[in-house]
Design a protein around this motif. Structure first.
Motif, PDB file in Angstrom:
ATOM      1  N   VAL A 386     -28.706  20.226 -12.220  1.00  0.00           N
ATOM      2  CA  VAL A 386     -29.301  19.766 -13.280  1.00  0.00           C
ATOM      3  C   VAL A 386     -30.005  18.300 -13.088  1.00  0.00           C
ATOM      4  O   VAL A 386     -29.379  17.228 -12.897  1.00  0.00           O
ATOM      5  CB  VAL A 386     -28.924  19.646 -14.760  1.00  0.00           C
ATOM      6  CG1 VAL A 386     -29.780  19.154 -15.820  1.00  0.00           C
ATOM      7  CG2 VAL A 386     -28.163  21.024 -15.009  1.00  0.00           C
ATOM      8  N   MET A 387     -31.515  18.150 -13.019  1.00  0.00           N
ATOM      9  CA  MET A 387     -32.079  16.944 -12.743  1.00  0.00           C
ATOM     10  C   MET A 387     -33.137  16.632 -13.886  1.00  0.00           C
ATOM     11  O   MET A 387     -34.015  17.649 -14.274  1.00  0.00           O
ATOM     12  CB  MET A 387     -32.952  17.038 -11.357  1.00  0.00           C
ATOM     13  CG  MET A 387     -33.671  15.848 -11.256  1.00  0.00           C
ATOM     14  SD  MET A 387     -32.636  14.191 -11.119  1.00  0.00           S
ATOM     15  CE  MET A 387     -31.745  14.747  -9.552  1.00  0.00           C
ATOM     16  N   SER A 388     -32.899  15.626 -14.496  1.00  0.00           N
ATOM     17  CA  SER A 388     -33.941  15.254 -15.587  1.00  0.00           C
ATOM     18  C   SER A 388     -35.113  15.006 -15.199  1.00  0.00           C
ATOM     19  O   SER A 388     -35.335  14.245 -14.181  1.00  0.00           O
ATOM     20  CB  SER A 388     -33.404  14.318 -16.513  1.00  0.00           C
ATOM     21  OG  SER A 388     -34.201  13.860 -17.583  1.00  0.00           O
ATOM     22  N   SER A 389     -36.364  15.361 -15.857  1.00  0.00           N
ATOM     23  CA  SER A 389     -37.911  14.830 -15.416  1.00  0.00           C
ATOM     24  C   SER A 389     -37.966  13.237 -15.661  1.00  0.00           C
ATOM     25  O   SER A 389     -38.654  12.790 -14.844  1.00  0.00           O
ATOM     26  CB  SER A 389     -38.623  15.488 -16.299  1.00  0.00           C
ATOM     27  OG  SER A 389     -38.575  15.224 -17.595  1.00  0.00           O
ATOM     28  N   THR A 390     -36.886  12.891 -16.315  1.00  0.00           N
ATOM     29  CA  THR A 390     -37.017  11.412 -16.413  1.00  0.00           C
ATOM     30  C   THR A 390     -36.512  10.490 -15.303  1.00  0.00           C
ATOM     31  O   THR A 390     -36.741   9.286 -15.003  1.00  0.00           O
ATOM     32  CB  THR A 390     -36.157  10.657 -17.746  1.00  0.00           C
ATOM     33  OG1 THR A 390     -34.733  11.005 -17.565  1.00  0.00           O
ATOM     34  CG2 THR A 390     -36.821  11.236 -18.963  1.00  0.00           C
ATOM     35  N   VAL A 391     -35.949  11.227 -14.241  1.00  0.00           N
ATOM     36  CA  VAL A 391     -35.238  10.866 -13.119  1.00  0.00           C
ATOM     37  C   VAL A 391     -36.288  11.189 -12.133  1.00  0.00           C
ATOM     38  O   VAL A 391     -36.819  10.392 -11.165  1.00  0.00           O
ATOM     39  CB  VAL A 391     -34.012  11.197 -12.764  1.00  0.00           C
ATOM     40  CG1 VAL A 391     -33.663  10.979 -11.358  1.00  0.00           C
ATOM     41  CG2 VAL A 391     -33.006  10.959 -13.607  1.00  0.00           C
ATOM     42  N   LEU A 392     -36.738  12.403 -11.981  1.00  0.00           N
ATOM     43  CA  LEU A 392     -37.798  12.969 -10.892  1.00  0.00           C
ATOM     44  C   LEU A 392     -39.182  12.415 -11.035  1.00  0.00           C
ATOM     45  O   LEU A 392     -39.732  11.911 -10.057  1.00  0.00           O
ATOM     46  CB  LEU A 392     -37.731  14.408 -10.791  1.00  0.00           C
ATOM     47  CG  LEU A 392     -38.737  15.129  -9.722  1.00  0.00           C
ATOM     48  CD1 LEU A 392     -38.295  14.908  -8.533  1.00  0.00           C
ATOM     49  CD2 LEU A 392     -38.877  16.819  -9.955  1.00  0.00           C
TER      50      LEU A 392
END
Length: 502
Positions: A386-392
């Motif tokens: 799981v990768m948050s769009s706030t990171v990517l």
């Protein structure tokens, strides 16, 4: 495709974790004269010595000196390859690109100096070329080259072959008179994004080509999927060469918008596409060094000769695999593979089971929620990345945004050694994730198994799945409208199967 000659490639498969390379751990004063350092290191490329390189240096070349795409690791292997190849391709006139030298810091450490340069080659394939350097202190007051990247920009010739970065000539129509028995330089199989990008570059170079696309309309590979499918990346990251076609919406392009952009690209540049066509057979003819190809164009068979084939047919994930279930005949509900799923409209008020727990599964789960299914269960077979769009998005948008030069962004992303780019992104992602350590506590409470590895590309590039970019979709777990079943179920299929039932 009925018959395609196969070849054996002995190159072993390795994962990104096995690639050599590490980020430097050095101290650099931020008031250093970056241009002076860069000019000195670039000048050394004329007569490169092993002492000019760090022991763990990396060199990535794209066609300019090796004639291929190669990465060399360690000062010893770089110098050996350099000394062997340089007399053949004769690189010269290495010069610093104006205003490109700058200090780069990724957190407290690591840090280095970066710079771009131009050069040219005068061997058998004389070309204009470019490159970049990453430089670090040598511990004695000087600097050494840690990462060297080189790439060919355009051939130097008088054949009017064009430049891959110039706008394609819309009057160039190499496939207009291509009939049965005809010859053409290149056949591109597949008219999706990859195939159209290749076609655009060939068109700019005035290389005769044709794109063979099995669907009746450009973009059908998107529009024929489920209704809620959308691109999880920014439109700038998803653009095609030359000019933007997705400028109206920054994120979450839907299938219709993607297809419309692809058609605009074709219309702008007169890209040569045969629709409702397929390559049915391809056989290599050693004597003529060409492919004998049979293409079915709207039901009419055509025998063609081509010097090159480009297989832009994707990863094969649109080919459904249906496993055999015990007691399958006793189940009275509807069983659909994700390839056949369109929407949940017909299942309002019923129960649905989704097998899988990554991007497509959550797209369809949201659609089931919106269509008011009475009960929705998501079956998780393995841990989801799981990768948050706030990171990517902050990482991605730094290079790909509405104001950027897309060509320069591509060079900065694709030309350097993959290992270095991967480690830089991981460092940035790890720092951003540390700012919101409790973001997914509710997933743990729901029994959803996940990891938040900062390695953003291992799953999509190497595994072709198992990853979830969360731009708000995961919150349906928090609402309680989707239940998680995450016990190991080894008899379940390797791909998503959707089972709406009464």
């Amino acid at each position: 495709m009925a018959s395609v000659q196969t070849r054996t490639f002995p190159t072993p498969v390795i994962t990104s974790r096995q690639l050599k390379g590490s980020l430097p751990r050095v101290e650099i004063e931020e008031n250093v004269d970056c241009s002076a350092v860069a000019s000195s290191c670039i000048a050394r490329l004329e007569k490169l010595q092993q002492s000019d390189l760090t022991d763990d240096a990396l060199w990535r070349d794209c066609l300019s000196i090796t004639g291929n795409q190669r990465t060399f690791s360690s000062s010893t292997s770089i110098l050996a390859a350099w000394n062997e190849l340089v007399p053949k391709c004769k690189p010269s006139n290495f010069r610093l690109a104006p205003y490109s030298a700058q200090f780069f810091r990724l957190g407290p450490q690591p840090a280095w100096i970066v710079a771009a340069f131009q050069f040219e080659t005068d061997g058998d394939q004389a070309a204009e070329c470019s490159g970049s350097l990453n430089m670090v202190p040598d511990g004695s007051g000087g600097y050494k080259i840690w990462v060297l990247s080189t790439m060919m920009e355009a051939l130097k010739d008088d054949s009017n072959s064009g430049n891959p970065d110039t706008f394609p000539d819309p009057t160039f129509a190499p496939a207009a008179r291509l009939e049965d028995g005809g010859e053409i330089d290149c056949i591109v199989v597949g008219g999706g994004m990859a195939g159209l990008c290749v076609a655009g570059r060939l068109h700019a170079l005035r290389v005769p080509y044709v794109v063979v696309e099995r669907n009746a309309s450009v973009g059908d590979n998107w529009t024929k999927r489920y209704d809620s499918i959308h691109l999880h990346l920014s439109n700038s990251y998803s653009e095609m060469p030359f000019q933007r076609v997705y400028a109206d919406k920054p994120y979450d392009l839907g299938s219709k918008e993607l297809a419309e952009g692809m058609q605009r690209y074709i219309d702008m540049h007169n890209i040569q596409v045969w629709l409702s066509s397929s390559m049915d057979q391809a056989r290599w003819e050693e004597e003529t060094k060409s492919w004998n190809v049979i293409v079915s164009r709207q039901g009419q068979l055509k025998k063609l000769k081509a010097k090159h084939l480009v297989m832009a047919i994707g990863g094969g994930l649109d080919v459904p695999k249906y496993p055999e279930y015990p007691n399958r005949d006793e189940f009275q509900g509807t069983v659909l593979h994700s390839v056949d799923w369109k929407n949940a409209d017909a299942f309002a008020g019923k129960k649905g089971i989704i097998i899988g727990a990554a991007n497509s599964a959550f797209d369809i789960a949201q659609n089931m929620v919106d269509s008011n299914l009475s009960e929705i269960t998501l079956v998780q077979r393995s841990t989801t990345h799981v990768m948050s769009s706030t990171v990517l998005y902050p990482i991605q948008d730094a290079l790909y945004n509405p104001q950027c030069d897309l060509g320069m962004s591509d060079r900065m992303t694709l030309v350097p050694p993959y290992a270095v780019g991967r480690l830089m992104i991981m460092a940035g992602a790890g720092a951003l994730q540390a700012l919101e350590l409790n973001r997914y506590d509710y997933l743990k409470k729901a029994g959803f198994r996940f990891n938040q590895s900062p390695d953003l590309f291992a799953n999509p590039v190497e595994k072709f799945g198992g990853h979830l970019l969360d731009h708000g979709s995961v919150s349906i777990i928090k609402t309680g409208k989707v239940h998680i079943h995450s016990l190991p179920l080894p008899h379940l299929p390797p791909l998503h199967t959707f089972c709406p039932k009464f």
